[in-house]
Design an enzyme around this catalytic site. Structure first.
Site, PDB file in Angstrom:
ATOM      1  N   SER A  43       0.942  -1.089   0.080  1.00 46.55           N
ATOM      2  CA  SER A  43       0.029  -0.029  -0.261  1.00 46.55           C
ATOM      3  C   SER A  43       0.795   1.238   0.078  1.00 46.55           C
ATOM      4  CB  SER A  43      -0.953  -0.029   1.095  1.00 46.55           C
ATOM      5  OG  SER A  43      -1.740   0.985   1.044  1.00 46.55           O
ATOM      6  N   HIS A 156      -3.428  -6.006   2.492  1.00 44.89           N
ATOM      7  CA  HIS A 156      -2.546  -7.110   3.015  1.00 44.89           C
ATOM      8  C   HIS A 156      -3.027  -8.214   3.150  1.00 44.89           C
ATOM      9  CE1 HIS A 156      -0.068  -3.333   5.179  1.00 44.89           C
ATOM     10  NE2 HIS A 156       0.020  -3.581   3.916  1.00 44.89           N
ATOM     11  N   GLU A 165      -5.516  -2.378   8.755  1.00 48.44           N
ATOM     12  CA  GLU A 165      -4.675  -2.889   9.809  1.00 48.44           C
ATOM     13  C   GLU A 165      -5.645  -2.461  10.940  1.00 48.44           C
ATOM     14  OE1 GLU A 165      -0.907  -1.138  10.164  1.00 48.44           O
ATOM     15  OE2 GLU A 165      -0.194  -1.542   8.037  1.00 48.44           O
ATOM     16  N   GLU A 206       1.612  -8.828   7.276  1.00 42.88           N
ATOM     17  CA  GLU A 206       2.257  -8.605   8.370  1.00 42.88           C
ATOM     18  C   GLU A 206       1.998  -9.424   9.490  1.00 42.88           C
ATOM     19  OE1 GLU A 206       1.488  -4.253   8.998  1.00 42.88           O
ATOM     20  OE2 GLU A 206       2.151  -3.829   6.974  1.00 42.88           O
ATOM     21  N   ASP A 243      -5.356   1.766  10.856  1.00 42.10           N
ATOM     22  CA  ASP A 243      -4.982   2.044   9.656  1.00 42.10           C
ATOM     23  C   ASP A 243      -5.911   1.633   8.542  1.00 42.10           C
ATOM     24  OD1 ASP A 243      -3.533   2.744   7.450  1.00 42.10           O
ATOM     25  OD2 ASP A 243      -1.754   1.656   7.716  1.00 42.10           O
ATOM     26  N   GLU A 287      -4.648   5.988  11.309  1.00 42.86           N
ATOM     27  CA  GLU A 287      -3.777   6.340  10.297  1.00 42.86           C
ATOM     28  C   GLU A 287      -4.455   6.501   8.927  1.00 42.86           C
ATOM     29  OE1 GLU A 287      -0.348   4.036   8.170  1.00 42.86           O
ATOM     30  OE2 GLU A 287      -0.577   3.770  10.244  1.00 42.86           O
ATOM     31  N   ASP A 314       0.275   9.182   6.440  1.00 46.73           N
ATOM     32  CA  ASP A 314       1.052   8.210   5.934  1.00 46.73           C
ATOM     33  C   ASP A 314       1.142   8.401   4.338  1.00 46.73           C
ATOM     34  OD1 ASP A 314       2.721   6.081   5.035  1.00 46.73           O
ATOM     35  OD2 ASP A 314       1.301   4.596   5.382  1.00 46.73           O
ATOM     36  N   LYS A 339       8.557   6.371   7.410  1.00 46.01           N
ATOM     37  CA  LYS A 339       9.201   5.074   6.441  1.00 46.01           C
ATOM     38  C   LYS A 339      10.398   5.499   5.882  1.00 46.01           C
ATOM     39  CE  LYS A 339       4.558   3.113   5.890  1.00 46.01           C
ATOM     40  NZ  LYS A 339       3.306   2.834   4.960  1.00 46.01           N
ATOM     41  N   HIS A 367       7.566   0.030   9.601  1.00 45.77           N
ATOM     42  CA  HIS A 367       8.217  -0.961   8.615  1.00 45.77           C
ATOM     43  C   HIS A 367       7.335  -0.882   7.379  1.00 45.77           C
ATOM     44  CE1 HIS A 367       4.537  -4.028   9.505  1.00 45.77           C
ATOM     45  NE2 HIS A 367       4.424  -2.783   9.828  1.00 45.77           N
ATOM     46  N   LYS A 390       5.536   0.916  14.358  1.00 45.37           N
ATOM     47  CA  LYS A 390       4.824  -0.011  13.756  1.00 45.37           C
ATOM     48  C   LYS A 390       5.934  -1.074  12.851  1.00 45.37           C
ATOM     49  CE  LYS A 390       1.428   0.662  11.068  1.00 45.37           C
ATOM     50  NZ  LYS A 390       0.662   1.284   9.896  1.00 45.37           N
TER      51      LYS A 390
END
Length: 421
Positions: A43, A156, A165, A206, A243, A287, A314, A339, A367, A390
């Site tokens: 993403s 994900h 998430e 993840e 998220d 997020e 993000d 990131k 990450h 994270k």
């Protein structure tokens, strides 16, 4: 001097999704070396620094990184060999100038970051310091609260969840080691809960579970139940962070919650949905609750919810000082996700964090979904002292490597260690 760079060498390796990525080793004249590997996101924000992929259809589906590797070995290395590795800013600026594009598309952000991180590691070793102390100074002693992604959806996982998430934050723990225990016990409680209900305990990119749920809301309900089953207090011992990665379900000006069959919503309707959740669940961080192009929606969302929770940008901000400065000016968030591979160098990442600090914003070191066993971000989180990280769920070795490194750092620091945001 015997600590100058003797060689820089890159190679193609595989990340946690079996996709090629770049590993770089930097060797000094005195035999000391630093090695680092570069992650990759699924993403991704449209304004991120550009990964360089080979686009060879007959090899790794076009995702090989031999061009990026060649750029390290044949273009970057000849310019940097012989220099003092402790001059991080000089190294990073030299690579930025060598690339000469706004998004590092010529040499590839994956090539540049691999060198940037490896130089930092080699320099830390040469000075006899752990990486967190080398980058953060003698005052680097804050261990971060982990945001543990225990339910995966969106890009994900192949699940029924639109939101990407669902995370637990053991912020009530007295230490990082205890926070990790809180999280691991809740993760196992969640696994048992899903099993009892006949739901899948297969995991996503993840390491979080990817069950077929009736709604996005049910993800939060499961987390609260799992926290209680693990004998912790929701909101006090363990909070929830979300998220949604809303860019992934934003289409034609609407947020389309098609997986969960919750219909289309406007930005304000999404914010209203989150607001109802805040009244029901112990959510402390949100997020990418809206799409990366929806700056005005973010501004209204932060005005409505920012006094109650952390609003994290993000995809909106992509660790880029230009977009973070805009976000600060327009009050679109009150925190940034950080990131390293979104911007491409250690130096620029620190610049982004400095902007957050000056504005009074929070920041979360993160990450990517395609990870490696490299634990650079664990040291980096302690070095930067923001108190949040994270790095995925409580399984898959590429995630656990970061948690285990943080345990080591806490042990090294001893009584000097502090925990929390």
């Amino acid at each position: 001097m015997n600590n100058r760079i003797r060689s820089i060498r890159a190679t193609e390796i595989l990340d946690s999704r079996g996709t090629p990525t770049v590993r770089v080793s930097v060797h000094l004249d005195n035999g000391i070396f630093g090695v680092s590997s570069v992650p990759s996101g699924a993403s991704t924000g449209e304004n991120e620094a550009a990964e360089l992929r080979d686009a060879e259809a007959g090899r790794y589906g076009g995702k090989g990184v031999r061009r990026a590797v060649a750029n390290v070995n044949d273009v970057i290395a000849p310019q940097l060999v012989g220099r003092d590795p402790t001059r991080q800013v000089e190294f990073d600026l030299a690579m930025i100038e060598l690339d000469s594009t706004p998004n590092k598309s010529k040499l590839g952000a994956n090539a540049i970051l691999g060198v940037s991180q490896s130089v930092a590691r080699a320099a830390a070793a040469a000075t006899g310091l752990p990486l967190y102390a080398y980058l953060g100074g003698v005052g680097a002693r804050r261990l971060p609260v982990p945001m543990m992604n225990v339910i995966n959806g969106g890009k994900h996982a192949d699940s029924s969840l639109d939101f990407q998430e669902f995370m637990i934050m053991p912020r009530g723990a007295p230490s990082f080691a205890e926070a990790l225990r809180y999280g691991a016990e809740t993760f196992q409680a969640l696994k048992g809960l899903l099993h009892e209900r006949g739901l899948s305990t297969a995991v996503g990119d993840e390491g979080g579970f990817a069950p077929q749920l009736k709604s996005n809301e049910e993800g939060c309900e499961l987390l609260v139940t799992a926290i209680e089953r693990a004998h912790y207090r929701p909101g006090e011992d363990i909070a929830i962070a979300l998220d949604p990665a809303a860019s992934s379900f934003f289409e034609n000006g609407k947020y389309r919650l098609t997986r969960s069959r919750q219909g289309d919503k406007s930005a304000d309707e999404m914010t209203a949905l989150y607001q109802t959740w805040l009244d029901r669940f112990p959510i402390v961080s949100l997020e990418d609750g809206l799409a990366e192009s929806d700056w005005e929606g973010f501004r209204r969302q932060t005005a409505a919810l920012g006094a109650r929770i952390q609003i994290v940008g993000d995809d909106l901000l992509v660790t880029n000082p230009i977009y973070i400065a805009r976000g600060i000016a327009e009050k679109t968030c009150n925190a940034a996700l950080i990131k390293l591979n979104q911007i491409g160098t250690v130096t620029e990442t620190i610049e982004a964090i400095d902007l957050c600090r000056k504005a009074g914003w929070g920041f979360v070191i993160s990450h990517r979904s395609g990870e490696t066993e490299d634990s650079f971000i664990a040291d980096f989180a302690v070095a930067m002292g923001g108190g949040q990280i994270k790095t995925g769920s409580l399984c898959r070795s590429e995630r656990i490597a970061k948690y285990n490194r943080l345990l080591e750092i806490e042990q090294e620091l001893g009584d000097a260690a502090i925990f929390g945001a």
